[in-house]
Design a protein around this motif. Structure first.
Motif, mmCIF file in Angstrom:
data_model
loop_
_atom_site.group_PDB
_atom_site.id
_atom_site.type_symbol
_atom_site.label_atom_id
_atom_site.label_comp_id
_atom_site.label_asym_id
_atom_site.label_seq_id
_atom_site.Cartn_x
_atom_site.Cartn_y
_atom_site.Cartn_z
ATOM 1 N N SER A 68 74.673 38.551 66.196
ATOM 2 C CA SER A 68 74.510 38.148 64.813
ATOM 3 C C SER A 68 74.485 39.394 63.938
ATOM 4 C CB SER A 68 73.191 37.398 64.633
ATOM 5 O OG SER A 68 72.786 37.470 63.289
ATOM 6 N N PRO A 69 75.419 39.462 62.971
ATOM 7 C CA PRO A 69 75.414 40.640 62.089
ATOM 8 C C PRO A 69 74.096 40.762 61.328
ATOM 9 C CG PRO A 69 76.954 38.968 61.305
ATOM 10 C CD PRO A 69 76.467 38.504 62.635
ATOM 11 N N TRP A 70 73.467 39.625 61.100
ATOM 12 C CA TRP A 70 72.179 39.656 60.406
ATOM 13 C C TRP A 70 71.140 40.423 61.232
ATOM 14 C CZ3 TRP A 70 70.939 37.887 55.570
ATOM 15 C CH2 TRP A 70 71.933 37.158 54.908
ATOM 16 N N ALA A 71 71.086 40.077 62.501
ATOM 17 C CA ALA A 71 70.107 40.737 63.376
ATOM 18 C C ALA A 71 70.367 42.235 63.410
ATOM 19 C CB ALA A 71 70.176 40.150 64.778
ATOM 20 N N LEU A 72 71.644 42.586 63.546
ATOM 21 C CA LEU A 72 72.015 43.998 63.602
ATOM 22 C C LEU A 72 71.598 44.718 62.313
ATOM 23 C CD1 LEU A 72 73.443 45.870 65.555
ATOM 24 C CD2 LEU A 72 75.589 45.362 64.381
ATOM 25 N N GLY A 73 71.900 44.053 61.199
ATOM 26 C CA GLY A 73 71.546 44.641 59.901
ATOM 27 C C GLY A 73 70.051 44.834 59.768
ATOM 28 N N ILE A 74 69.291 43.815 60.170
ATOM 29 C CA ILE A 74 67.824 43.906 60.058
ATOM 30 C C ILE A 74 67.307 45.080 60.880
ATOM 31 C CG2 ILE A 74 65.685 42.759 60.763
ATOM 32 C CD1 ILE A 74 66.972 40.116 59.874
ATOM 33 N N ALA A 75 67.830 45.235 62.102
ATOM 34 C CA ALA A 75 67.350 46.315 62.966
ATOM 35 C C ALA A 75 67.670 47.674 62.359
ATOM 36 C CB ALA A 75 67.968 46.192 64.351
ATOM 37 N N LEU A 76 68.876 47.812 61.823
ATOM 38 C CA LEU A 76 69.253 49.106 61.235
ATOM 39 C C LEU A 76 68.404 49.409 60.003
ATOM 40 C CD1 LEU A 76 73.134 48.941 61.679
ATOM 41 C CD2 LEU A 76 71.512 50.404 62.892
ATOM 42 N N ILE A 77 68.188 48.374 59.184
ATOM 43 C CA ILE A 77 67.341 48.603 58.004
ATOM 44 C C ILE A 77 65.939 49.020 58.441
ATOM 45 C CG2 ILE A 77 66.203 47.450 56.062
ATOM 46 C CD1 ILE A 77 68.807 45.788 55.786
ATOM 47 N N ALA A 78 65.439 48.367 59.492
ATOM 48 C CA ALA A 78 64.074 48.680 59.941
ATOM 49 C C ALA A 78 63.950 50.147 60.338
ATOM 50 C CB ALA A 78 63.694 47.783 61.121
ATOM 51 N N ILE A 79 64.916 50.657 61.094
ATOM 52 C CA ILE A 79 64.779 52.051 61.550
ATOM 53 C C ILE A 79 64.925 53.005 60.372
ATOM 54 C CG2 ILE A 79 67.202 52.404 62.242
ATOM 55 C CD1 ILE A 79 64.225 53.822 64.126
ATOM 56 N N ILE A 80 65.771 52.632 59.412
ATOM 57 C CA ILE A 80 65.924 53.513 58.237
ATOM 58 C C ILE A 80 64.617 53.545 57.443
ATOM 59 C CG2 ILE A 80 67.086 53.748 56.013
ATOM 60 C CD1 ILE A 80 69.613 52.639 57.476
ATOM 61 N N ILE A 81 64.008 52.368 57.283
ATOM 62 C CA ILE A 81 62.733 52.339 56.562
ATOM 63 C C ILE A 81 61.695 53.194 57.283
ATOM 64 C CG2 ILE A 81 60.774 50.869 55.934
ATOM 65 C CD1 ILE A 81 62.760 48.689 55.236
ATOM 66 N N VAL A 82 61.630 53.033 58.601
ATOM 67 C CA VAL A 82 60.640 53.817 59.357
ATOM 68 C C VAL A 82 60.921 55.311 59.214
ATOM 69 C CG1 VAL A 82 59.878 54.418 61.691
ATOM 70 C CG2 VAL A 82 59.986 52.028 60.982
ATOM 71 N N PHE A 83 62.190 55.663 59.263
ATOM 72 C CA PHE A 83 62.540 57.077 59.102
ATOM 73 C C PHE A 83 61.991 57.618 57.782
ATOM 74 C CE2 PHE A 83 65.414 60.323 57.375
ATOM 75 C CZ PHE A 83 65.337 61.269 58.371
ATOM 76 N N PHE A 84 62.244 56.892 56.694
ATOM 77 C CA PHE A 84 61.775 57.386 55.400
ATOM 78 C C PHE A 84 60.260 57.303 55.283
ATOM 79 C CE2 PHE A 84 66.244 56.943 54.211
ATOM 80 C CZ PHE A 84 66.420 58.223 53.688
ATOM 81 N N LEU A 85 59.702 56.282 55.899
ATOM 82 C CA LEU A 85 58.238 56.153 55.874
ATOM 83 C C LEU A 85 57.596 57.395 56.490
ATOM 84 C CD1 LEU A 85 56.057 53.924 55.250
ATOM 85 C CD2 LEU A 85 56.043 53.490 57.702
ATOM 86 N N LEU A 86 58.133 57.830 57.614
ATOM 87 C CA LEU A 86 57.522 58.966 58.312
ATOM 88 C C LEU A 86 57.899 60.301 57.689
ATOM 89 C CD1 LEU A 86 57.863 57.867 62.039
ATOM 90 C CD2 LEU A 86 55.891 57.667 60.536
ATOM 91 N N GLN A 87 59.111 60.402 57.165
ATOM 92 C CA GLN A 87 59.555 61.696 56.637
ATOM 93 C C GLN A 87 59.139 61.927 55.194
ATOM 94 O OE1 GLN A 87 60.941 64.094 58.423
ATOM 95 N NE2 GLN A 87 60.636 62.685 60.115
ATOM 96 N N GLY A 88 59.222 60.869 54.414
ATOM 97 C CA GLY A 88 59.154 61.109 52.976
ATOM 98 C C GLY A 88 57.951 60.562 52.235
ATOM 99 N N THR A 89 57.032 59.901 52.945
ATOM 100 C CA THR A 89 55.942 59.292 52.182
ATOM 101 C C THR A 89 54.592 59.908 52.538
ATOM 102 O OG1 THR A 89 55.453 57.593 53.812
ATOM 103 C CG2 THR A 89 57.145 57.075 52.196
#
Ligand code: ATP
Ligand code: MG
Lengths: 348, 496
Positions: free
Chosen positions: A192-213
């Motif tokens: 499901s492209p939706w599932a794939l998209g959700i997973a990619l968004i999640a890791i990007i959010i976590v990346f910024f959460l840890l690096q930039g906040t």
């Protein structure tokens, strides 16, 4: 700085080569051809579109779990309970679907609610580990491990008890949900492209959460020195709890994806060990979010590729597990060697 | 043992921490090593004791033989042992177990025999340690004694002590010196790193001075303090003058406060600390001053009484509530409680500002770090991990974490490990804060420091607290007496 990062990459590649070497030796010792095995694994994962789609199906929960674990690792916590949190996510999602089975609400809304339910389920399960740790002084490794067993038992109970199929209960799980409850899949494929998209968004959010906040920075402070972080004015135990909740929600999301996009029902081994595999990925990437995507994809490919082996070569598919385990060990070993090397040399 | 260091070089990235140092230390001497913060003293000592390795081309020669040491265990094999600046120990262990650590063939130690050996050794050196006690119950001075015994038992012939006299009481220091002075008789060598000139002068047979990684010279007794200081800093240093503070409004008031911990009970403290004022706390380690200070910070809850800060009743409130009112506390154990190894200087400064909002403002953080590094004269860059700084520079970094403005600053051994120049400099910065209305309460084991910088002094002795003494009207001698428990009848304690 750059130099050390480069040498890090170089050493990781050495680890990769070494682990392939060890697995080759194992294969040779049982009279199997390593090159053939690796070729089959490669063909089994990237050989055709259908197979690559399967790799992505495994990649989604693995990436979500890894994303969550990066958060707890930053806070200095070993969230072994992530496996159970995936399971509880799946259970909660199933529960929401069952609740709305007869309703007239639009399916899109029900799917959304079910996924949110999964996240909440995972978060609550993680909160138990957190509460045990913060208020009961129970180490999160033991608390998490215990809760993993409870989660598995709960799944079996539900499948064979309250949620059993009409007629005979079976290991094949609860009765499948209607098609409209599924996240949209790509035609003829299981991904499901939706599932794939959700997973990619999640890791990007976590990346910024840890690096930039500030949140991420405080979390790291708590993880590296709890006492000093407290004295610096960071509400330490709250931050430990937040990290559990975030990781639980992401693990729960992984469980929700397993139900909403892959199995369309609750099955006994719904998490398929992605929790533990995620721990390996997180260790392998040395807790740097940026490497999560390629490494998780690689691990997913190994898992899927090895499915071929029993059929084509009469080898057990656990070979991928051996490779993954050996890889993590070598990576840790090589990293230790590199630290020594750096110390001896002149560059820090 | 004769120790010869030959062309020792050490780089940490771009930092050239030891530059071609050549030094010969004859057997049976007590060698002093002096130098300002970041001069490279600890680095040199760590090289000699196998903790880090020097660049290639450097040579260590023991009794004429060139040796290579890859680890502290190697060094101990060769007979070299080190007491670290920041003690590395294993707190939740029994003393005996700690003692047995690292002893070869001690997989199944004979505890009875070991206890005997332990007691014998303790007696020889006059240390009173109970082998069945736990390490975490020991004071810094006692841990030091334990470590010395352990190294002696391992057969160490060269003792390296990196700033051993900060944080121990005067009596413990005396005992340490007596012990060390016995070593040369047995052809052992002592290398003693310190910032306290009077310690070095009274103990050492010879002194080497380092500056910016280089050996700038060696000296023999009789020493001229002025000469040493000039060698260390390249210039003369004079102590500032004492200026009495014009006290202002009350900042902190203790009303019949009683404090308690596992060992100690302090009853009915009454005290008012006013703006601009500096209060020094004197006492042997563990006499109650640390408990008192943690009560001022809100880390320890009094069992009775009322605490007011800036007119606000804070009795029973949390540490965070105290912080809100402008209290900052800097603990003595800098790497355990004060700083976060693994994070950079910038990260520390950002966190100390109690940031709100979501996204880190890296540019502002960088600017903040540069400004603090400059104003506190820290040797390091904004991105330096805190653990890569020298001891004294870590101390400066901790002091640079103080927020601005503040109503009350609480400091435990604020100048521990700082060289004389930095001590004067840091205190001038702290006094500046007082000038703007902040009050300071600090603990120090250095009575001179207490007299020099405080307006009033509280003396602690096993749970008793003295009336605040006017620093102008007391003396090192009087304080020394009181710390030891003598002369209390004349001054009376607070609850009398
Ligand atoms: N692990 C490290 N990585 C990078 N730089 C380091 C490291 N250890 C020490 N340094 C640098 O080497 C220099 C010398 O440090 P050293 O600890 O030897 O000083 P020191 O003379 O003991 O000072 P102090 O009196 O403050 O303890 C300093 O500039 C310090 O920042
Ligand atoms: Mg030092």
């Amino acid at each position: 700085m750059l130099k050390s990062r480069f040498s890090g990459l170089l050493f990781q590649l050495i680890a990769l080569a070494l682990s392939f070497g060890v697995v080759s030796l194992i294969l040779i010792s049982i009279d199997a051809s390593p090159s053939e095995a690796f070729r089959n694994m490669f063909k089994g994962s990237f050989g055709e579109m259908r197979k690559f789609a399967e790799v992505l199906v495994a990649f989604v929960p693995l990436l979500l779990v890894t994303a969550g674990l990066l958060v707890t690792f930053s806070a200095g916590l070993w969230n072994i309970g992530v496996e159970g949190q995936v399971v509880l996510g799946a259970i909660a999602t199933t529960w929401v679907y069952r609740y709305f089975l007869e309703s007239d609400l639009p399916p899109a809304l029900i799917i959304t609610l079910a996924i949110l339910g999964g996240m909440i389920g995972g978060a609550i399960w993680a909160a138990f580990t957190g509460i045990l740790k913060v208020f009961g002084g129970v180490n999160e490794i033991f608390g998490g491990l215990g809760l993993n067993f409870v989660a598995t038992a709960l799944t079996i109970y539900l499948i064979f008890g309250p949620w059993k199929r009409p007629g005979v209960a079976s290991m094949s799980g609860t009765i499948p949900f209607p098609d409209e409850f599924s996240l949209p899949l790509i035609e003829n494929l299981r991904i499901s492209p939706w599932a794939l998209g959700i997973a990619l968004i999640a890791i990007i959010i976590v990346f910024f959460l840890l690096q930039g906040t500030y949140f991420g920075l405080k979390l790291k402070a708590v993880g590296k020195n709890f006492r000093a972080a407290y004295l610096l004015g960071i509400p330490t135990w709250q931050y430990s709890m937040y990290s559990f909740l975030i990781c639980g929600a992401l693990a729960g999301l992984a469980g929700a994806m397993q139900v909403a996009a892959v199995y369309h029902r609750l099955i006994p081994s719904i998490s398929s060990g992605y929790g533990y595999l995620g721990l390996m990925v997180a260790m392998l990437i040395n807790y740097q979010a940026i490497w999560a995507i390629p490494v998780a994809l690689f691990f997913a490919a190994l898992n899927i590729g090895s499915i071929q082996l029993p059929i084509v070569m009469k080898l057990d598919s656990s070979l991928s597990g051996v490779l993954q385990g050996v890889l993590v060990l070598f990576a840790l070993l090589v990293e230790g060697a590199r630290q020594k090397f750096i110390k001896k040399g002149q560059n820090t | 043992m004769n120790v010869e260091l030959k062309n020792i070089n050490k780089h940490f990235g771009k930092v050239h921490a030891n530059k071609d140092i050549t030094l010969n230390i004859p057997s049976g001497t007590i060698q002093g090593i002096l130098g300002e913060n970041g001069a490279g003293k600890s680095t040199l000592m760590k090289i000699l004791s196998g903790f880090i390795q020097a660049d290639s081309g450097s040579q260590i020669i023991l009794d004429g033989k060139s040796v290579v040491m890859n680890s502290p265990a190697d060094a101990i094999q060769y007979g070299i042992g080190m007491l670290h600046q920041d003690p590395l120990d294993f707190p939740p262990m029994k003393i005996l177990d700690n003692f047995l650590l690292g002893i070869p063939g001690s997989f199944f130690p004979n505890r009875k025999e070991a206890t005997q050996d332990f007691n014998l050794l303790a007696k020889e050196y006059g240390f009173s340690l109970d082998p069945e006690n736990y390490v975490d119950s020991l004071t810094v001075g006692e841990r030091q004694q334990l470590e010395i015994m352990r190294l002696l038992f391992l057969g160490v012939r060269v003792f390296i002590l990196d700033e051993p006299t900060t944080g121990i009481s005067a009596a413990q220091k005396e005992k340490l010196f007596t012990t060390l002075k016995k070593f040369p008789e047995q052809a052992m060598t002592v290398i003693f790193v310190s910032h306290k000139l009077e310690d070095v002068e009274s103990l050492c047979d010879r002194v080497a001075v380092l500056r910016a990684g280089q050996l700038v010279g060696t000296l023999n007794p009789p020493y001229q303090t002025k000469k040493i200081v000039e060698m260390m800093f390249g210039k003369e240093i004079t102590l500032g003058e004492r200026k009495p503070a014009n006290v202002g409004e009350p900042v902190l008031s203790f009303d019949n406060i009683s404090l308690e911990d596992a060992r100690l009970r302090i009853k009915n403290i009454n005290l008012e600390v006013r703006e601009h004022e500096v209060i020094g706390l004197a006492g042997m380690e563990g006499s109650g001053q640390d408990l008192f200070m943690r009560a001022c910070a809100g880390l320890v809850r009094p069992v009775g009484g009322k605490i007011q800060l800036k007119g606000q009743d804070l009795s029973g409130k949390s540490y965070h509530a105290f912080k809100q009112v402008g209290v900052n506390f800097l603990p003595a154990a800098r790497l355990e409680e004060g700083l976060i190894p693994g994070l950079s200087l910038t990260d520390h400064f950002i966190l100390a500002e109690q940031p709100r909002g979501i996204f880190i403002d890296r540019i502002a953080g960088q600017r903040l770090a540069e400004e603090r590094i400059q104003s506190f004269n820290i040797r390091g860059t904004p991105l330096s991990p805190i653990e890569s700084l020298s001891g004294g520079n870590q101390q400066r970094a901790e002091l640079a974490l103080l927020q601005n403005p503040l109503s009350l600053i609480l400091l435990e051994h604020p100048t521990r490990g700082l060289d004389i120049e930095s001590v004067i400099y840091i205190w001038s910065k702290l006094k500046e804060r007082c000038h703007h209305g902040t009050s300071i309460i600090f603990i120090s084991s250095d009575l001179e420091e207490i007299l020099q910088y405080s307006d009033r002094v509280l003396v602690f002795f096993s749970g008793k607290v003295s009336q605040p003494l006017d620093a102008n009207k007391t003396s090192v001698e009087e304080l020394g007496q009181l710390i030891g428990g003598k002369g209390w009848a004349e001054i009376g304690d607070t609850h009398a």
